[in-house]
Structures are given as C-alpha cells and as structure tokens.
Design an enzyme around this catalytic site. Structure first.
Site, PDB file in Angstrom:
ATOM      1  N   HIS A 128       0.850  -1.191   0.000  1.00  0.00           N
ATOM      2  CA  HIS A 128       0.000   0.000   0.000  1.00  0.00           C
ATOM      3  C   HIS A 128       0.888   1.244   0.000  1.00  0.00           C
ATOM      4  O   HIS A 128       1.751   1.400   0.878  1.00  0.00           O
ATOM      5  CB  HIS A 128      -0.926  -0.004   1.217  1.00  0.00           C
ATOM      6  CG  HIS A 128      -2.006  -1.036   1.100  1.00  0.00           C
ATOM      7  ND1 HIS A 128      -2.409  -1.839   2.131  1.00  0.00           N
ATOM      8  CD2 HIS A 128      -2.777  -1.370   0.030  1.00  0.00           C
ATOM      9  CE1 HIS A 128      -3.381  -2.642   1.709  1.00  0.00           C
ATOM     10  NE2 HIS A 128      -3.623  -2.381   0.444  1.00  0.00           N
ATOM     11  N   GLU A 162       1.890   3.680   3.057  1.00  0.00           N
ATOM     12  CA  GLU A 162       2.412   3.119   4.306  1.00  0.00           C
ATOM     13  C   GLU A 162       3.933   3.168   4.297  1.00  0.00           C
ATOM     14  O   GLU A 162       4.622   2.144   4.278  1.00  0.00           O
ATOM     15  CB  GLU A 162       1.843   1.699   4.477  1.00  0.00           C
ATOM     16  CG  GLU A 162       0.325   1.745   4.626  1.00  0.00           C
ATOM     17  CD  GLU A 162      -0.394   0.408   4.406  1.00  0.00           C
ATOM     18  OE1 GLU A 162       0.266  -0.640   4.379  1.00  0.00           O
ATOM     19  OE2 GLU A 162      -1.628   0.438   4.249  1.00  0.00           O
ATOM     20  N   ARG A 173      -3.258   5.038  -1.865  1.00  0.00           N
ATOM     21  CA  ARG A 173      -3.123   3.661  -1.379  1.00  0.00           C
ATOM     22  C   ARG A 173      -2.881   2.648  -2.496  1.00  0.00           C
ATOM     23  O   ARG A 173      -2.098   1.709  -2.353  1.00  0.00           O
ATOM     24  CB  ARG A 173      -4.415   3.297  -0.642  1.00  0.00           C
ATOM     25  CG  ARG A 173      -4.628   1.820  -0.321  1.00  0.00           C
ATOM     26  CD  ARG A 173      -5.972   1.655   0.388  1.00  0.00           C
ATOM     27  NE  ARG A 173      -6.413   0.284   0.548  1.00  0.00           N
ATOM     28  CZ  ARG A 173      -6.205  -0.452   1.649  1.00  0.00           C
ATOM     29  NH1 ARG A 173      -5.512   0.039   2.641  1.00  0.00           N
ATOM     30  NH2 ARG A 173      -6.675  -1.672   1.734  1.00  0.00           N
ATOM     31  N   HIS A 218       2.740  -3.817   6.696  1.00  0.00           N
ATOM     32  CA  HIS A 218       1.769  -2.750   6.461  1.00  0.00           C
ATOM     33  C   HIS A 218       1.801  -1.784   7.642  1.00  0.00           C
ATOM     34  O   HIS A 218       2.506  -1.987   8.619  1.00  0.00           O
ATOM     35  CB  HIS A 218       0.365  -3.340   6.322  1.00  0.00           C
ATOM     36  CG  HIS A 218       0.183  -4.111   5.050  1.00  0.00           C
ATOM     37  ND1 HIS A 218      -0.512  -3.607   3.979  1.00  0.00           N
ATOM     38  CD2 HIS A 218       0.614  -5.340   4.680  1.00  0.00           C
ATOM     39  CE1 HIS A 218      -0.510  -4.492   3.001  1.00  0.00           C
ATOM     40  NE2 HIS A 218       0.172  -5.549   3.394  1.00  0.00           N
ATOM     41  N   GLU A 238       0.947  -4.935  10.990  1.00  0.00           N
ATOM     42  CA  GLU A 238       0.505  -3.546  10.893  1.00  0.00           C
ATOM     43  C   GLU A 238       1.402  -2.814  11.878  1.00  0.00           C
ATOM     44  O   GLU A 238       1.263  -2.964  13.093  1.00  0.00           O
ATOM     45  CB  GLU A 238      -0.974  -3.381  11.286  1.00  0.00           C
ATOM     46  CG  GLU A 238      -1.965  -4.060  10.358  1.00  0.00           C
ATOM     47  CD  GLU A 238      -2.213  -3.304   9.046  1.00  0.00           C
ATOM     48  OE1 GLU A 238      -1.658  -2.189   8.870  1.00  0.00           O
ATOM     49  OE2 GLU A 238      -2.954  -3.832   8.211  1.00  0.00           O
TER      50      GLU A 238
HETATM   51 ZN   LIG Z   1      -1.679  -1.836   4.053  1.00  0.00          ZN
END
Ligand SMILES: [Zn+2]
Ligand SMILES: *[C@@H]1O[C@H](CO)[C@@H](O)[C@H](O)[C@H]1NC(C)=O
Ligand SMILES: *[C@@H]1O[C@H](CO)[C@@H](O)[C@H](O)[C@H]1NC(C)=O
Ligand SMILES: *[C@@H]1O[C@H](CO)[C@@H](O)[C@H](O)[C@H]1NC(C)=O
Length: 420
Positions: A181, A184, A237, A305, A380
């Site tokens: 993405h 990020e 994104r 991410h 994340e």
């Molecule tokens: Zn992501």
C-alpha cells in the site's frame, strides 16, 4: 470576449492545464480533520460503506468491515457541517484526532538538509531506495544479488535484493514484502533497515541467522503508487493503472487470485478497496506473484503494512483458522514479548479476519493457501492512529529495532519447532 482577452485567457488556461498534467502540484490537506469513529451498529457501518462508494472528499483510512470497531475518517473542510449532522443523526461516537492534517504532513520529515547518504533518519524516494540496493550489490558482490521482479504499469522497475551469504545453493528462503500500500511509508523504511541489519550486524545471533537463509527483500512492491505519494498525493493507497474513466488503481492487496472479491473488497473502481477488474489485473501483483511461485524453498513470508500495531496470521478470507494456527499463534505471542521488551510497544495478535476484517485477495492468504508456506505473518506497524500513515521519520529506527527483535524470535522459535 475581445481577441486579446481571449488570447490571455487561453494562455492562462493552458498553463494551468500544463501544470497539472506535469504533476507539479501536490494535493494539500490544509485544515482537513481526522476523526476516530466508533462503529457501534449496522446502520453506521452501512453509512461508512456509502462514504467509501461516494467519498466526495471524505477518506476512510481503513474500512472496518464489522461493527464494534474504530475507524479513522478524514473530513475535508467543505464537509465539516455535513459531518457534524451525520454524527448527530446516526449517533456516532467520534473523537477529533488531528485538526490540521497538512501540519502533520509537513512535520513528517526532518527539517534538516537532506542527509548525504542513505540512512533511517528520513523517508526516501523510490529512486533513492533503488540506488541504495544497487550500491549494496556493488559493495557485497559475494553475498547479494539484485532481483528484477518486473515492470509496473507506468514502466518503473520493481526491484528487490537477495541476500545469500556466500551464495550457497539450497538454502531455505525468507521474504520481506514492503510497501504494498503506497502511503504506508514506514513499511519500506523498516524493511530496508532490517536488510541493512542482516548485512552489517556484528551480533553473533543475527550473523548466524543472516547466514542460514536466503533473504529476499522487496522494499516497494507498489512502485507506481509509492511514486505517486511523493509527487502528487501523500495519502494514495492503490496502484495507478486507470480503472475507469474517472478513477485510478486497484488495491494490490485485494487483487490476488484466491477468493477474489469474496469479501472486504469493492467492485467500484473509485473505492480504495477496489479489487481490480479480475484477479491479477495489476501488472505489479501479477509479476510479483509469478516470482514468488517459482521459489523452490520458501519457508517464511513477512508482509509489512501500517498502521495499528498488529501481528496477523492468515486467513483474511475466512474466520476459520489455518492448519498450523496454534503453532504460529504461540510463536507470535513470544515474538510480541520480544517486541514489547524494547520500548513497551503493545501489539495485538490474531488472524486477519478475526483481528481486523474479512479481506480477500491478499498476498499473505495467497502464499499460505497456494504455496503452503509454513511461517506467514503480516504486520501492521506503528502507530495506533496518533499520526497514522504519516509516522514521523524520527520513529523509523525505534520501529525497526522492535520489529526486528520480533522477527528474530519468530525465526528462532520456528526453528525450534522444526518448521523452517
Ligand atoms: Zn496496508
Ligand atoms: C569474493 O570472493 C572471492 C572468491 O572467493 C574473493 O577472492 C574476494 O575477495 C571476495 N570479495 C569480497 C568483496 O569479499
Ligand atoms: C531446500 O532446502 C533444503 C534444506 O536446506 C535443501 O536440502 C534443498 O536442497 C533445498 N531445495 C532446493 C530446490 O533448493
Ligand atoms: C514445513 O514444516 C514441515 C514440518 O511441519 C517441515 O518438514 C518442512 O520442511 C517445512 N518446509 C519448509 C520449506 O521449511
């Protein structure tokens, strides 16, 4: 209009077109606010779905998928009045997190003059990351090799680096996947830091770990999107292939061909969760998956991410638990203990579907489901929403240190269990 006036008008008009066509202008978020909403019921969730489909300047940061979840929403100034009415009408609990998003964007990078060599005090552009990879290969010819995954829609190269100390054949492989993405940024920063650590660390445990496996590190998979976040819109994104007359890009982490568009996705090309016109419609995911599928001995896959501070296991397509869930969960708990021990950073652990939302067509699901890779985790990374995607560069090194601690533990514990 007089001819002369018309001429001046045309020149001005053409100039403004040229400026935007050249992409010199960058989206600004002056006075945009970021709210955290608590989604308590189905009606509120449906409202969010409407906002995702018809954003008109709103931006949902991560679509929650179920009730009883927090979600962050960017609200543009022209929507302030509408938004306060919505919050009242639907009785949504909301908290103002950021009053001027542009200010946060302006403070992301240090004010210092650009450092002369690659380091982790700031974020770097794609070309600078690629230059660094090329430099590593020149400096470590016996241990590294450049990987050319392929070309993006815009014709940018997707590059990675293979670290195989001594270039011994038959080693098991480990992948670090960065920046799927585009916005990020902390993902690519942490991945490059860890690669550097594997190459340069003097710690005997790290040296042994580095030498035991073949490490395949791709700092930026979504190269077009990443480039776009630098040049045009920091909060982009998706990929950048036109997906309709009006909108661009598909979500590259919804575009893989397992359970394609079976949940947590949209078929609206303007949505941030657009799965694409068909599986692997995006050249980036297509070529990258082809590359992974050919690896003879893939043992571990890590996808990075941001944000939320979560360590996640497959699957995203179902709430059901994967084959070796208990094993990976146990290892995950130990990994998070290591992560916490450095700066007391708290993460939560669980499967993608259970801890965030149902999401189909992700790289992690595809690797687990199709390749049966033993060790599969998605992170994340920091933070929990204070800065969100715009994590200040001053946090790159600490984020990398704690993340790498957890990776070392995962590798060590997996070895003990005989799965890598
Ligand atoms: Zn992501
Ligand atoms: C690479 O390996 C060759 C052959 O083993 C050796 O002669 C050379 O010194 C090595 N180069 C570096 C930079 O370590
Ligand atoms: C896979 O890894 C094992 C253990 O390291 C090794 O014996 C085997 O030769 C590898 N296979 C390939 C195709 O590299
Ligand atoms: C996966 O785990 C099994 C044990 O459950 C092990 O025999 C196998 O070698 C592992 N595969 C890889 C590629 O490490």
């Amino acid at each position: 209009m007089e001819l002369r006036e018309f001429y001046i008008f045309s020149v001005l008009f053409l100039n403004s077109i040229l400026v935007s066509v050249n992409g010199c202008e960058k989206a600004r978020y002056d006075n945009y606010r970021v709210y955290e909403l608590f989604i308590a019921n189905q009606e509120q969730l449906d409202l969010l779905k409407q906002i995702d489909e018809y954003p008109d300047g709103y931006r949902i940061i991560e679509y929650p998928g179920t009730v009883n979840k927090d979600v962050q929403l960017i609200v543009p100034p022209h929507k302030f009045a509408d938004f306060s009415e919505l919050v009242q009408t639907f009785q949504i609990k909301s908290r103002l997190m950021i009053t001027n998003l542009q200010e946060v964007l302006d403070n992301e990078q240090p004010n210092l003059k650009r450092s002369s060599s690659f380091d982790w005090t700031r974020y770097w552009k794609l070309s600078e990351i690629n230059d660094w990879l090329n430099q590593l290969v020149i400096e470590h010819p016996n241990n590294t090799e450049l990987i050319k995954i392929g070309e993006s829609y815009k014709g940018l190269e997707i590059l990675g680096l293979k670290l195989n100390i001594g270039k011994v054949s038959g080693k098991k492989q480990v992948i670090f996947e960065g920046t799927m993405h585009a916005r990020e940024w902390i993902s690519g920063a942490v991945v490059t830091w860890m690669l550097n650590e594997l190459i340069t660390s003097e710690d005997p445990d790290v040296k042994e770990l580095a030498a035991t496996y073949e490490w395949i590190v791709i700092p930026v998979v979504n190269v077009d999107g990443y480039e776009f976040t630098w040049k045009s819109d920091r909060l982009w994104r998706k990929t950048r292939r036109p997906s309709s007359l009006l909108c661009f890009g598909a979500d590259p982490n919804r575009n893989w061909d397992n359970f394609f568009n079976k949940g947590g996705t949209s078929l609206n090309p303007c949505s941030d969760l657009y799965a694409g016109s068909h599986p692997f419609s995006e050249p980036e995911t297509k070529q990258y998956s082809d590359y992974i599928a050919k690896l003879p001995n893939l043992s571990a896959y890590f996808s990075f991410h941001a944000y939320s501070q979560l360590l996640m296991l497959p699957y995203g397509y179902t709430h059901e638990l994967l084959e070796n869930y208990d094993e990976l969960y146990e290892i995950g708990l130990k990994a998070l203990e290591s992560l916490r021990s450095r700066f007391r950073t708290e993460y939560r652990l669980g499967s993608i579907a259970n801890i965030i939302y149902v999401a189909t067509g992700s790289s992690l699901d595809w690797v687990k489901y199709n390749l049966h890779t033993n060790v599969t985790y998605a992170y994340e990374l920091r933070d929990r929403g204070q800065y969100g995607f715009v994590l200040p560069a001053s946090q790159i090194i600490d984020t990398s240190l704690e993340t790498f601690d957890s990776i070392v533990t995962i590798m060590k514990e997996s070895k003990i269990k005989g799965i890598i």
